[in-house]
Scaffold this motif. Structure first.
Motif, PDB file in Angstrom:
ATOM      1  N   ILE A  11      31.832  50.689   4.057  1.00  0.00           N
ATOM      2  CA  ILE A  11      30.957  51.797   3.643  1.00  0.00           C
ATOM      3  C   ILE A  11      29.514  51.317   3.485  1.00  0.00           C
ATOM      4  CG2 ILE A  11      30.423  53.374   1.746  1.00  0.00           C
ATOM      5  CD1 ILE A  11      33.444  53.653   1.322  1.00  0.00           C
ATOM      6  N   TRP A  12      29.304  50.149   2.878  1.00  0.00           N
ATOM      7  CA  TRP A  12      27.947  49.705   2.529  1.00  0.00           C
ATOM      8  C   TRP A  12      27.205  48.957   3.632  1.00  0.00           C
ATOM      9  CZ3 TRP A  12      25.160  51.649  -1.071  1.00  0.00           C
ATOM     10  CH2 TRP A  12      25.773  52.239  -2.164  1.00  0.00           C
ATOM     11  N   ILE A  13      27.898  48.290   4.517  1.00  0.00           N
ATOM     12  CA  ILE A  13      27.223  47.479   5.545  1.00  0.00           C
ATOM     13  C   ILE A  13      26.285  48.298   6.428  1.00  0.00           C
ATOM     14  CG2 ILE A  13      27.663  46.168   7.678  1.00  0.00           C
ATOM     15  CD1 ILE A  13      29.724  44.583   6.152  1.00  0.00           C
ATOM     16  N   PRO A  14      26.644  49.485   6.892  1.00  0.00           N
ATOM     17  CA  PRO A  14      25.675  50.251   7.700  1.00  0.00           C
ATOM     18  C   PRO A  14      24.388  50.573   6.944  1.00  0.00           C
ATOM     19  CG  PRO A  14      27.873  51.170   7.941  1.00  0.00           C
ATOM     20  CD  PRO A  14      27.952  50.145   6.868  1.00  0.00           C
ATOM     21  N   PHE A  15      24.499  50.913   5.658  1.00  0.00           N
ATOM     22  CA  PHE A  15      23.302  51.200   4.870  1.00  0.00           C
ATOM     23  C   PHE A  15      22.440  49.949   4.684  1.00  0.00           C
ATOM     24  CE2 PHE A  15      26.255  54.525   3.385  1.00  0.00           C
ATOM     25  CZ  PHE A  15      25.506  55.636   3.771  1.00  0.00           C
ATOM     26  N   LEU A  16      23.086  48.828   4.429  1.00  0.00           N
ATOM     27  CA  LEU A  16      22.336  47.584   4.257  1.00  0.00           C
ATOM     28  C   LEU A  16      21.663  47.158   5.561  1.00  0.00           C
ATOM     29  CD1 LEU A  16      24.778  45.572   1.970  1.00  0.00           C
ATOM     30  CD2 LEU A  16      22.601  46.611   1.343  1.00  0.00           C
ATOM     31  N   LEU A  17      22.344  47.324   6.678  1.00  0.00           N
ATOM     32  CA  LEU A  17      21.736  46.992   7.967  1.00  0.00           C
ATOM     33  C   LEU A  17      20.533  47.876   8.257  1.00  0.00           C
ATOM     34  CD1 LEU A  17      24.802  46.314  10.291  1.00  0.00           C
ATOM     35  CD2 LEU A  17      23.060  44.693   9.554  1.00  0.00           C
ATOM     36  N   LEU A  18      20.655  49.159   7.983  1.00  0.00           N
ATOM     37  CA  LEU A  18      19.536  50.077   8.175  1.00  0.00           C
ATOM     38  C   LEU A  18      18.358  49.696   7.280  1.00  0.00           C
ATOM     39  CD1 LEU A  18      18.826  52.609   9.791  1.00  0.00           C
ATOM     40  CD2 LEU A  18      19.565  53.946   7.823  1.00  0.00           C
ATOM     41  N   PHE A  19      18.647  49.317   6.045  1.00  0.00           N
ATOM     42  CA  PHE A  19      17.613  48.886   5.107  1.00  0.00           C
ATOM     43  C   PHE A  19      16.901  47.624   5.618  1.00  0.00           C
ATOM     44  CE2 PHE A  19      16.455  46.415   1.266  1.00  0.00           C
ATOM     45  CZ  PHE A  19      15.484  47.268   0.776  1.00  0.00           C
ATOM     46  N   PHE A  20      17.659  46.650   6.105  1.00  0.00           N
ATOM     47  CA  PHE A  20      17.057  45.413   6.614  1.00  0.00           C
ATOM     48  C   PHE A  20      16.257  45.668   7.888  1.00  0.00           C
ATOM     49  CE2 PHE A  20      20.547  43.131   4.206  1.00  0.00           C
ATOM     50  CZ  PHE A  20      19.697  42.731   3.191  1.00  0.00           C
ATOM     51  N   ILE A  21      16.721  46.577   8.735  1.00  0.00           N
ATOM     52  CA  ILE A  21      15.962  46.920   9.945  1.00  0.00           C
ATOM     53  C   ILE A  21      14.642  47.586   9.560  1.00  0.00           C
ATOM     54  CG2 ILE A  21      15.951  48.457  11.957  1.00  0.00           C
ATOM     55  CD1 ILE A  21      18.940  47.802  12.273  1.00  0.00           C
ATOM     56  N   MET A  22      14.680  48.455   8.528  1.00  0.00           N
ATOM     57  CA  MET A  22      13.442  49.080   8.055  1.00  0.00           C
ATOM     58  C   MET A  22      12.459  48.035   7.533  1.00  0.00           C
ATOM     59  SD  MET A  22      13.802  52.743   6.084  1.00  0.00           S
ATOM     60  CE  MET A  22      14.025  51.972   4.552  1.00  0.00           C
ATOM     61  N   ILE A  23      12.956  47.062   6.804  1.00  0.00           N
ATOM     62  CA  ILE A  23      12.098  45.982   6.302  1.00  0.00           C
ATOM     63  C   ILE A  23      11.512  45.196   7.480  1.00  0.00           C
ATOM     64  CG2 ILE A  23      12.121  43.758   5.089  1.00  0.00           C
ATOM     65  CD1 ILE A  23      14.105  44.996   3.133  1.00  0.00           C
ATOM     66  N   LEU A  24      12.315  44.904   8.480  1.00  0.00           N
ATOM     67  CA  LEU A  24      11.851  44.178   9.657  1.00  0.00           C
ATOM     68  C   LEU A  24      10.772  44.971  10.392  1.00  0.00           C
ATOM     69  CD1 LEU A  24      12.374  41.633  11.380  1.00  0.00           C
ATOM     70  CD2 LEU A  24      13.969  43.012  12.697  1.00  0.00           C
ATOM     71  N   ASP A  25      10.979  46.272  10.555  1.00  0.00           N
ATOM     72  CA  ASP A  25       9.976  47.123  11.212  1.00  0.00           C
ATOM     73  C   ASP A  25       8.673  47.150  10.415  1.00  0.00           C
ATOM     74  OD1 ASP A  25      11.533  47.745  13.356  1.00  0.00           O
ATOM     75  OD2 ASP A  25      12.096  49.746  12.661  1.00  0.00           O
ATOM     76  N   LEU A  34       9.376  46.953  15.637  1.00  0.00           N
ATOM     77  CA  LEU A  34      10.253  46.244  16.570  1.00  0.00           C
ATOM     78  C   LEU A  34      11.374  47.109  17.117  1.00  0.00           C
ATOM     79  CD1 LEU A  34      10.604  42.750  14.884  1.00  0.00           C
ATOM     80  CD2 LEU A  34       9.286  43.365  16.891  1.00  0.00           C
ATOM     81  N   SER A  35      12.035  47.857  16.251  1.00  0.00           N
ATOM     82  CA  SER A  35      13.228  48.564  16.710  1.00  0.00           C
ATOM     83  C   SER A  35      13.003  50.052  16.939  1.00  0.00           C
ATOM     84  CB  SER A  35      14.368  48.369  15.705  1.00  0.00           C
ATOM     85  OG  SER A  35      14.070  49.072  14.510  1.00  0.00           O
ATOM     86  N   GLY A  36      12.275  50.690  16.047  1.00  0.00           N
ATOM     87  CA  GLY A  36      12.105  52.134  16.148  1.00  0.00           C
ATOM     88  C   GLY A  36      13.373  52.895  15.833  1.00  0.00           C
ATOM     89  N   VAL A  37      14.372  52.202  15.311  1.00  0.00           N
ATOM     90  CA  VAL A  37      15.669  52.813  15.038  1.00  0.00           C
ATOM     91  C   VAL A  37      15.579  53.840  13.916  1.00  0.00           C
ATOM     92  CG1 VAL A  37      17.996  52.329  14.165  1.00  0.00           C
ATOM     93  CG2 VAL A  37      16.975  50.842  15.862  1.00  0.00           C
ATOM     94  N   THR A  38      14.876  53.500  12.871  1.00  0.00           N
ATOM     95  CA  THR A  38      14.867  54.367  11.692  1.00  0.00           C
ATOM     96  C   THR A  38      13.988  55.594  11.875  1.00  0.00           C
ATOM     97  OG1 THR A  38      13.073  53.119  10.688  1.00  0.00           O
ATOM     98  CG2 THR A  38      15.310  52.446  10.150  1.00  0.00           C
ATOM     99  N   GLY A  39      12.935  55.497  12.656  1.00  0.00           N
ATOM    100  CA  GLY A  39      12.035  56.632  12.845  1.00  0.00           C
ATOM    101  C   GLY A  39      11.159  56.912  11.645  1.00  0.00           C
ATOM    102  N   VAL A  40      11.187  56.028  10.645  1.00  0.00           N
ATOM    103  CA  VAL A  40      10.402  56.219   9.431  1.00  0.00           C
ATOM    104  C   VAL A  40       8.910  56.167   9.728  1.00  0.00           C
ATOM    105  CG1 VAL A  40       9.856  55.192   7.176  1.00  0.00           C
ATOM    106  CG2 VAL A  40      12.212  55.294   7.958  1.00  0.00           C
ATOM    107  N   PHE A  41       8.518  55.327  10.675  1.00  0.00           N
ATOM    108  CA  PHE A  41       7.099  55.108  10.955  1.00  0.00           C
ATOM    109  C   PHE A  41       6.597  55.913  12.150  1.00  0.00           C
ATOM    110  CE2 PHE A  41       8.919  51.162   9.194  1.00  0.00           C
ATOM    111  CZ  PHE A  41       8.278  51.186   7.973  1.00  0.00           C
ATOM    112  N   LYS A  42       7.363  56.916  12.575  1.00  0.00           N
ATOM    113  CA  LYS A  42       7.033  57.664  13.784  1.00  0.00           C
ATOM    114  C   LYS A  42       5.703  58.422  13.663  1.00  0.00           C
ATOM    115  CE  LYS A  42       9.550  61.218  14.864  1.00  0.00           C
ATOM    116  NZ  LYS A  42      10.612  62.102  15.332  1.00  0.00           N
ATOM    117  N   ASN A  43       5.419  59.000  12.518  1.00  0.00           N
ATOM    118  CA  ASN A  43       4.211  59.813  12.354  1.00  0.00           C
ATOM    119  C   ASN A  43       3.095  59.083  11.612  1.00  0.00           C
ATOM    120  OD1 ASN A  43       5.388  62.035  13.635  1.00  0.00           O
ATOM    121  ND2 ASN A  43       6.428  62.616  11.751  1.00  0.00           N
ATOM    122  N   LEU A  44       3.236  57.780  11.432  1.00  0.00           N
ATOM    123  CA  LEU A  44       2.236  56.999  10.712  1.00  0.00           C
ATOM    124  C   LEU A  44       1.166  56.493  11.671  1.00  0.00           C
ATOM    125  CD1 LEU A  44       1.472  55.614   7.989  1.00  0.00           C
ATOM    126  CD2 LEU A  44       2.854  53.688   8.738  1.00  0.00           C
TER     127      LEU A  44
END
Length: 136
Positions: free
Chosen positions: A23-37, A114-124
């Protein structure tokens, strides 16, 4: 399955850590990818700032003086220098009455993550600004 087997399966706690990890690994991976981005975006912002400062120094030292339009030549040089980092960067140069050279570069942050996976920075939009005093 009999009722007793189902009850015994429900009371068994072996594998519960595996279930929680699934349950938690996908959320943690997404969090680490966001930090990397985010790290990539701000590292590239520092690179862009360095290039803008170098361009300002070149302008102040007279590198672009021989051009018919020095400000346009510097804008073109800057945008070409930033092609590897931010291909759609837009440079603006202005000199005010006090002789302050102000250079502003704007570019979408999504070009530098780097990844663009999260899309958090798309409109920044990232803005880098450097001001140098010109010699009169």
């Amino acid at each position: 399955m009999t009722k007793a087997r189902i009850e015994r399966f429900g009371k068994e706690d072996e594998g519960s850590a595996t279930f929680e990890a699934c349950i938690w690994i996908p959320f943690l991976l997404l969090f680490f990818i966001m930090i990397l981005d985010g790290t990539s975006i701000f590292t590239n912002q520092a690179k862009v700032h360095r290039i803008v400062q170098d361009a300002n120094r070149q302008f102040v030292s007279g590198v672009f003086k021989l051009e018919p339009n020095p400000q346009m030549a510097m804008e073109t040089w800057l945008e070409t220098a930033l092609d590897d980092i931010a291909p759609s960067a837009d440079a603006t140069i202005s000199i005010d009455a006090n002789g302050l050279l102000t250079t502003t570069v704007s570019y979408p942050a999504s070009e530098t993550d780097l990844s663009g996976v999260t899309g958090v920075f798309k409109n920044l939009t990232m803005n880098v600004k450097a001001i140098h005093q010109t010699e009169s």
